[in-house]
Every structure is written in C-alpha cells, then in structure tokens.
Enzyme design. Sequence first.
Site, PDB file in Angstrom:
ATOM      1  N   ASP A   1      -3.439  11.478  -3.963  1.00 43.25           N
ATOM      2  CA  ASP A   1      -3.745  10.468  -3.655  1.00 43.25           C
ATOM      3  C   ASP A   1      -4.533   9.750  -3.338  1.00 43.25           C
ATOM      4  O   ASP A   1      -5.258  10.091  -1.873  1.00 43.25           O
ATOM      5  CB  ASP A   1      -2.340   9.659  -2.876  1.00 43.25           C
TER       6      ASP A   1
ATOM      7  N   ASP B   1       5.386   8.608 -11.284  1.00 42.39           N
ATOM      8  CA  ASP B   1       4.878   8.633  -9.681  1.00 42.39           C
ATOM      9  C   ASP B   1       5.504   7.472  -8.973  1.00 42.39           C
ATOM     10  O   ASP B   1       5.427   6.041  -9.820  1.00 42.39           O
ATOM     11  CB  ASP B   1       3.360   8.660  -9.512  1.00 42.39           C
TER      12      ASP B   1
HETATM   13  C1  DX5 Z   1       2.348   5.426  -4.360  1.00 48.99           C
HETATM   14  C2  DX5 Z   1       1.349   6.713  -4.802  1.00 48.99           C
HETATM   15  C3  DX5 Z   1       2.436   7.993  -4.439  1.00 48.99           C
HETATM   16  C4  DX5 Z   1       3.291   8.167  -3.622  1.00 48.99           C
HETATM   17  C5  DX5 Z   1       4.866   8.880  -3.798  1.00 48.99           C
HETATM   18  O1  DX5 Z   1       0.230   4.667  -4.686  1.00 48.99           O
HETATM   19  O2  DX5 Z   1       0.718   6.714  -6.188  1.00 48.99           O
HETATM   20  O3  DX5 Z   1       2.055   9.597  -4.916  1.00 48.99           O
HETATM   21  O4  DX5 Z   1       2.768   8.699  -2.790  1.00 48.99           O
HETATM   22  O5  DX5 Z   1       5.503   9.361  -2.437  1.00 48.99           O
HETATM   23  P1  DX5 Z   1       6.568   8.371  -3.252  1.00 48.99           P
HETATM   24  O6  DX5 Z   1       7.151   9.119  -3.290  1.00 48.99           O
HETATM   25  O7  DX5 Z   1       7.039   7.774  -1.516  1.00 48.99           O
HETATM   26  O8  DX5 Z   1       6.870   7.168  -3.577  1.00 48.99           O
HETATM   27 ZN    ZN Z   2       0.433   8.194  -6.820  1.00 51.04          ZN
END
Ligand code: DX5
Ligand code: ZN
Length: 593
Positions: free
Chosen positions: A412, A551
């Site tokens: 990310d 996601d």
């Molecule tokens: C949210 C991100 C995701 C996140 C996923 O802004 O794009 O990739 O890191 O983490 P979880 O699974 O905890 O939502």
């Molecule tokens: Zn993400």
Amino acid sequence: MFKMNLTDSAFLCLDIGSSAVHGIAHRVRSGRISKSAMFVSESFDLVDATKSVIDELESQIGRHFDYAYVTGNFGESHFDITTKNTVFQGEHRIGPADIRHQISEIAAPDGFFPIYIIPLRYDCPHMRNMLSPIGHVDSQLVSTYATLFYTHAAMDEIKSVLRRAHIQSNGFYDSQFVLNSVYHTPHETTMFIDFGAMFTTVSIWTDRGPIWQTQVPMGGTNITQSIVDRFDIPFIDADRIKRGVFTMLPKTTDRFTPADVAFDFSRADINDIVIPYMTNIINNIRNAATPIMEKHPINKIIITGGASDADGVVDFVSNTFGIVTESVHIDAPVRALGEHIWNMSADECAKIIARNERMNKRFERILKIFHKKPKKVRKFVPILPSSMCFDMNNSTTYTTFDAAGISMIHVDIMDGLYVNKIAGGIDTLRKIRSRTTAHLHVHLMTESPSAWAADAIAAGADTVIVSTNTSGVKNAIRTIKSSGRRAGIALNPDTSPAILKPIIRDLDEVMVMTVEPGAAGQEFMPACLHKISILAATRKKYGLKFVISVDGGINDKNAQMCWDAGADLLVSGSYLAHSPDFPIAVQSLLKKQ
Ligand code: DX5
Ligand code: ZN
C-alpha cells in the site's frame, strides 16, 4: 598388440579358400556384438569373390569395416618346424631379446612370408621341454618353432582388395590355428581336417600348439575334374552334379536314377568317382599321420570344408581312423576366426559392459530419487498479505510468507492527499523489492497516479493498481502497460463498476475495495460484494480477461463470500497479521469447494 575399438566399430572375417570366400561380419557397440551377418561367394576368381563378400556384408551391417581378419589357404602355404640353438658365452640369464633373436633367424623359403610362429619347446642343457626359458640362467638354449608361411604374391593380391574396405594388413590367421583356438578341448590331442577345393589340410594339435601339419594336394576340384574327364561335360555342370549327389554312403548304388536331368549317367556312376577319390584322400592322410598318431594318440577328429557336410563323411572318417569324428561344417573356419578375434577382446568388453552397467545403475538411482521426491510444484496461493500490517524490515516476515506459499505481496502506498495518511512510499517499495523475488502488487492510494506509477515501476512493482477519482487514470494505465507491468484500478466502496466501461479492455485487474481506502483494520463491507459479481458477469459476457481482486477487512468469515461472488485474489492485512499462526490463517482464507 591387438586393439579394437569396442565402443563403436565393425569388423570382417574372411575365409578365402580356393573356390569360395566365406565372410562373417560383426557390428560392435558398447562392448557387445549388436549385429552379425554371413555371406558366401563361390568363384575361382578369389579377388572378385572377396570383393562381392565385402560389398554384401557392408550393406547388411550398414557401415564400412574398420578391421578385417583373414584365414584360408588363399594361395600356397608352407609349414615348417625349425630348431634353433643359441650358445651363450658362459652362464646367461635368458630374456625376451634372446627369443626375438632366434625368431628373427627363422628363414622363410623363397617368395614366402612367415605369418605364424609357434614355439613348440624350449630346452636348456639341464632342463628339457620347459614352458618358457625367460629368466632361466644357462649357457645354451635350444628352441623348436612351428612356422606357417604364405606367399608374398597371394598376400599382396588379397591385401589390395581388402584395403578398399579399410582393412588392416596384419590380420592374417592360419585356418588350422583358428579352428584349434575354438574347437580344441584342453588336454586332448585333436586332428583337424579341412576338405578344401585344391588341398586337404590336416593338422594335429596338443595344448602346446600344432605338432604336425600336412597338405594333401587333392580336393573337391579334382573330383569335379574327374567327372568332366569321365563324362566329357562342362566343368560347371560337373560341379553342380557333384554337389547334388556327393555322398559317402556305401549303399547308394542306384544305377537307374540319372544324376541330373540333363544327362543320362546315374548317381551311382558319379559315386563311382567320388567314393574312391575321397577314400584315397583319407588314406593318404592316414598313411602320413600314422607315425605321429602312434606317438600322440588322437582323442578326436574335427572335419570342416566342402565335403564335411556330405552324407556319410563323418562315419567314413571315423571308421577309417577308429576315432570319434565331428563335422563343424563348411563355414567353421570363418566362424572360428570371428570367435577367436572376439575372444581376444573379451576382457576389455567385460570392462566396458561393467562400466556401462555401473553408469546405468547410477542413472537409475538418480531417476529413482526424482521419482520418490518429485520436484514440488507449488500451487499458487491467491492470498496477498498487505505490507502495511507486517514488519517488512524483518527477514522472518519474508520466510514466513514463503513458507505459507505466498508469491504476491500487496504494497500500500498512501500520499497524504488522496487519503489522509502517508504510508508506504517508493522507498519502502524499493526496500521490499530488494528483499524478495515475490510479485509486488502495488496499491497506489495517491493523486497523480501516472507519476506515482512510473516511480513504482522504477522501484520494482510488478502490478500497479491506481485509484479512481483521480486525474490521469488513463495515462497511468498506459504508463503501466507500456512498461510491461500489470495494470489495475481500485474501485472504492462508493464507486460503481460502470465507470470502468471506457477503459476495462486495457485492464489486467480490477480491485474491489471492501473498506474505505486509507487504513488497515477496518470492517469488511458486505455491500460491496455485488460489485464482484457484476464484474465477474461482465467479464464473462464480453470474454474479458481481467482479474478480480478484493481488498479491505478480509477474514475467514467473509473470504468465502468473495470467492463465491467471483473473486480471484484476496488482499488481507489485519486478519493475517494478528493470527497466531500465519500459514494456518492463509489456509483459512482459501476457497472452500
Ligand atoms: C486499505 C488498504 C488495504 C489494507 C488491508 O486502505 O488498501 O490493503 O491494508 O488491511 P485489512 O485487511 O486490515 O483491511
Ligand atoms: Zn490496499
């Protein structure tokens, strides 16, 4: 020194008689005979017959001969027993040089060439009939050699034909010697009789070599000539008739059956010539051999040559001598030559075969290892851990991912503009890249996606996902695609898939956000599931190829819903990071059938 290429070669053995040439050829591969062929050419023009045997066998064996060996009484031969006496000045240790010197003194008759020398006995004044005098200390050495000589003319003529077929010139063997080498039984005295066309050759052998040899100048051709003279018919017809009726059976006194359809004389008329002639030959042999047979009782007679296959010959010879007689047939000399030559390579062959077997076994063992432990084909794990939730500076993270079969990592990047938070960043991406060969799936939550995409690609991204509601999405997709990387768009929870319509054909991936971008650890939004279904249906309807990923907030309670809706990849941060056992947590997210 005899040396044949036993890995890959072909060799030829010829028995060159007075009226026929017998040939046997072997193809040698890896210490074994892989193919053999035999051929006979009957002609009084022996050079021509030799040529035709070579041509025929070469075509049957399928390659030129590398070596050839010759036996037979092609041309005249001469047998001699020579006694040499060397007197040393005082006591002398006898060595190989002394033996060589004696051999060099053996004189060939004019026009003859010695090709076969056998030491029969060595005597020193204090020791008689020793096996070898080498190393013995004495003042005198007496040796007796048996020597066979062939005429230069005969050898040269045959060599000139053989050379055409790449044949070495030193492979001449005496046919009585090769017969002995194969058919002689140890500790016995054997008489060999070879019924040739011009000569009948006879020798007597003990374990030490030939003790006697003679050539009776009578043979099958003389019988044919007698038929010609008696009935005044062409030689070729007489030869055919002789072959057709030749028998030594005493009861064949049929005076009414013609010997041949073309003539009116009977079989008995022919046998009236054959039987006395053969009797004459055998009596000649018996008379000549009697003195030596008295000294060396013969255990067995072995016959070969033209007449050896005729009816009654074996019994006739056996009865005449009162000795067990066996026919080894007309092609025995050439077969014996082949066997003799091959026997000389037996040790070398055994080594080659053993070596090949060792190699084969080793090869089998290697194959077995491969068979037992097939290289693990790792099944692709469609779960992408989100880098934000893991310590990407710790090498344990990577080994844990690897152990769980993870091959794609979700990275990310937040710029503090598109989302409030600043996280990830190009430096972080570069560091991750330096530590793993995994596919880096970069999620840009940034404004100016085109510029960020270019930087992400430069830092090692394999897939770049850009966010909607930013300017320059199309450009960004083009930048990504032109770099050969995978391009995708993330659909925020409140964004409809419909907005992708103008660009969907250029996309490798559409990522459905199931949380608001900007932070990990948020609650999964089931309301977004229908977008996965819509995308899957659209893809199917238009035959598109893009991958659907999901996601945000993915855990073991909602993963299956995503799969069921049509997802291909799931990103997961908090759930995976907070589970006590990473591989088990990964497993819990996989699609259940
Ligand atoms: C949210 C991100 C995701 C996140 C996923 O802004 O794009 O990739 O890191 O983490 P979880 O699974 O905890 O939502
Ligand atoms: Zn993400």
